[in-house]
Motif scaffolding. Structure first.
Motif, short mmCIF file in Angstrom:
data_model
loop_
_atom_site.label_atom_id
_atom_site.label_comp_id
_atom_site.label_asym_id
_atom_site.label_seq_id
_atom_site.Cartn_x
_atom_site.Cartn_y
_atom_site.Cartn_z
N SER A 1 0.86 -1.18 0.00
CA SER A 1 0.00 0.00 0.00
C SER A 1 0.89 1.23 0.00
O SER A 1 1.96 1.23 0.62
N ASP A 2 0.46 2.27 -0.71
CA ASP A 2 1.28 3.48 -0.81
C ASP A 2 0.40 4.70 -0.97
O ASP A 2 0.53 5.47 -1.91
N GLN A 3 -0.52 4.87 -0.04
CA GLN A 3 -1.48 5.98 -0.09
C GLN A 3 -1.16 6.96 1.04
O GLN A 3 -1.88 7.07 2.02
N GLY A 4 -0.06 7.68 0.91
CA GLY A 4 0.34 8.61 1.95
C GLY A 4 1.14 7.92 3.03
O GLY A 4 2.24 8.34 3.39
N ARG B 1 2.98 4.46 3.65
CA ARG B 1 3.44 3.29 2.88
C ARG B 1 3.50 2.08 3.80
O ARG B 1 4.00 2.15 4.92
N THR C 1 6.06 6.73 7.07
CA THR C 1 5.66 7.97 6.43
C THR C 1 6.59 9.07 6.91
O THR C 1 7.42 8.87 7.79
N VAL D 1 -2.81 -3.27 6.47
CA VAL D 1 -2.86 -1.96 5.82
C VAL D 1 -3.80 -1.04 6.57
O VAL D 1 -3.46 0.12 6.89
N GLU D 2 -4.97 -1.52 6.89
CA GLU D 2 -5.95 -0.68 7.57
C GLU D 2 -5.48 -0.26 8.96
O GLU D 2 -5.56 0.91 9.33
N ASN E 1 -2.35 2.12 8.67
CA ASN E 1 -2.79 3.41 8.13
C ASN E 1 -3.50 4.22 9.20
O ASN E 1 -3.23 5.41 9.38
N ILE F 1 -1.93 7.74 10.41
CA ILE F 1 -2.67 8.93 9.98
C ILE F 1 -3.22 9.68 11.19
O ILE F 1 -3.23 10.92 11.22
#
Length: 512
Positions: free
Chosen positions: A288-291, A293, A315, A456-457, A460, A464
């Motif tokens: 995953s790489d949505q802000g 990683r 991140t 991932v969840e 993240n 975040i």
């Protein structure tokens, strides 16, 4: 040029060889001219013949979409010229010597007409170099270069290393590298048992980072890869290599210092590789790489047997606090945060401390872990904290008792370190006293092998949430910084610790 070489080459190859020699002579003159005009100890420019046409190529405007970065730094380095030259001529060493700058490095003997370059009675040596530079952040693209490196002794006791990108030479194939190394390199002279150097960086790179990128100021202002950073980082590593023990509570032999440095070398290389924009595809899967990683570690074998995979969440974020303050906070709290089970137990014992002045500290802590009513073993934590003007870091990794024994008894360095930590860079030109910091965090967790989506969840969400809270704090960040980081890392690493306990019996059998 000898008659034998001339007779070996066909006419077109001979002309190409002459042109290549002229490019190298011009690059040498350009390097010495830059050093002379910067008012260093270079007192003049060499006479190399008529190379004005080649010099004009080096001084021309960059290609469309590219810009020029140029910088010069002079310094004394506590290393002999011979040892320094050995490192500089072996790019495969660079990722271990300068892991926070060099991601990959290799070289090979020149081929084609390059193999016939004038060796000036064996006083000049050539190598074709492939190298990839990086900042420790997934937000900054790496820089790849391919260039010819030339080492030449000028007067006795003075050496010059000249670099020039391969694509300057018209006879070479089109280079896949977008970035270009203009005449760059180093001038070295003996100074007692050390050496005095002039480091020159001159490159063509892609246009500036977008202003929305938090690293735009550092990269666009030529701080990220300037000559001063190379010298500062190299000097820091040299100091580190002469670290001395200030605490030693376990029995070790005379090789202990070298063993500790090798262990932390391995830990650093793993950490800096995973936080790069281009981590090794042999080691890491980017899932995953949505802000934020998320990586999965391919080096964890038999995950179906052990019942887990190792994931890294990472991140970068901006902290409105001076890098020195952020570094000092993380040095004090990092180890504690990586041992959440110590909240209601005796703190781990520091058994080794290896220090280099006030800039680098390597420690090994251990904690007694009961196995059953009659058996105990140790858990260890290896940590390195390095303070430097351009990129400080605090990195820790658990290490098993068997790996510690193997290291100190037979110098076997484990490949299975799992570092977590922080890289701290200045958001400004004042180094450690800049008004803000750019921090990259990487945390490893062991999660169930079938839980990619859940990993991932979970990772993240926690990262975040931390970044959001930090951004919301704004000017009141400093009083809240401790709480934010403690809450975040306690949550992440406590989960890791609990899963580690659940798989301990399987891991113990596997390691034995």
């Amino acid at each position: 040029m000898s008659l034998n070489i001339k007779s070996t080459l066909v006419n077109s190859e001979f002309l190409q060889l002459q042109e290549a020699n002229n490019f190298i002579k011009a690059a040498y003159k350009e390097l010495m001219t830059m050093a002379y005009e910067a008012k260093t100890w270079v007192v003049g420019t060499p006479a190399v013949g008529s190379v004005e046409d080649f010099l004009s190529i080096f001084r021309s405007s960059p290609q469309s979409g590219m810009r020029v970065e140029c910088s010069i730094e002079s310094a004394f380095l506590p290393i002999s010229p011979g040892n320094l030259i050995t490192i500089l001529m072996e790019p495969s060493q660079w990722p271990s010597v300068l892991p926070n700058i060099v991601l990959e490095g290799s070289s090979h003997a020149p081929t084609g007409v390059f193999q016939w370059l004038d060796d000036d009675n064996s006083k000049t040596f050539y190598a074709m170099v492939d190298v990839e530079y990086h900042l420790p952040s997934p937000f900054v693209p790496t820089r790849q270069f391919r260039f010819l490196r030339c080492l030449k002794m000028i007067p006795p006791g003075v050496w010059v290393i000249v670099d020039l990108s391969e694509d300057y030479f018209p006879h070479t194939p089109d280079s896949p590298m977008k970035n270009r190394r203009r005449p760059s390199g180093m001038i070295i002279r003996t100074h007692d048992d050390s050496c005095e150097v002039i480091w020159i960086e001159s490159v063509e790179v892609e246009t500036c980072l977008d202003q929305n990128n938090i690293f735009s100021t550092m990269v666009n202002s030529n701080l990220a890869f300037c000559a001063k950073r190379w010298v500062s980082t190299f000097l820091q590593r040299l100091k580190r290599n002469v670290s001395s023990f200030t605490n030693l509570k376990i029995q070790v032999d005379h090789q202990a210092q070298a063993i500790m440095l090798k262990l932390t070398d391995r830990m650093e290389m793993i950490f800096f590789n995973c936080v790069s924009e281009a981590p090794s595809g042999y080691r890491w899967d980017i899932i995953s790489d949505q802000g934020v990683r998320i990586l999965r570690d391919k080096a964890v074998y038999n995950s179906h047997v052990l019942g887990y995979n190792t994931y890294v969440g990472l991140t970068s974020f901006r902290v409105p606090a001076k890098p020195l303050r952020v570094f000092n906070f993380l040095v004090k709290r990092n180890l504690e945060l990586l041992w959440p089970s110590l909240l209601n137990a005796k703190e781990p014992e520091e058994v080794i401390k290896l220090v280099a002045e006030d800039s680098n500290c390597i420690t090994l802590h251990r904690k007694v872990v009961p196995q059953n009513e009659s058996t105990e073993c140790y858990e260890y934590m290896l940590q390195e904290a390095s303070k430097e003007e351009f990129c400080s870091f605090v990195i820790s990794s658990p290490i098993t008792q068997s790996d510690i024994k193997a290291a100190f008894s037979s110098a076997m360095i484990t490949k299975y370190l799992k570092p977590s930590g922080f890289a701290i860079m200045p958001d400004g030109s004042k180094g450690l006293e800049s008004d803000a910091s750019l921090v990259t965090i990487a945390v490893q967790q062991d999660l169930d092998a079938a839980e990619n989506g859940g990993a991932v969840e979970a990772m993240n969400n926690v990262i975040i949430a931390m970044i959001k809270e930090i951004n919301e704090e704004g000017s009141s960040l400093i009083p809240r910084l401790n709480k934010v980081l403690v809450d975040f890392l306690d949550a992440v690493i406590f989960t890791c610790h609990e899963r580690w306990k659940n798989t301990k019996s399987k891991l113990g059998q596997h390691q034995s």
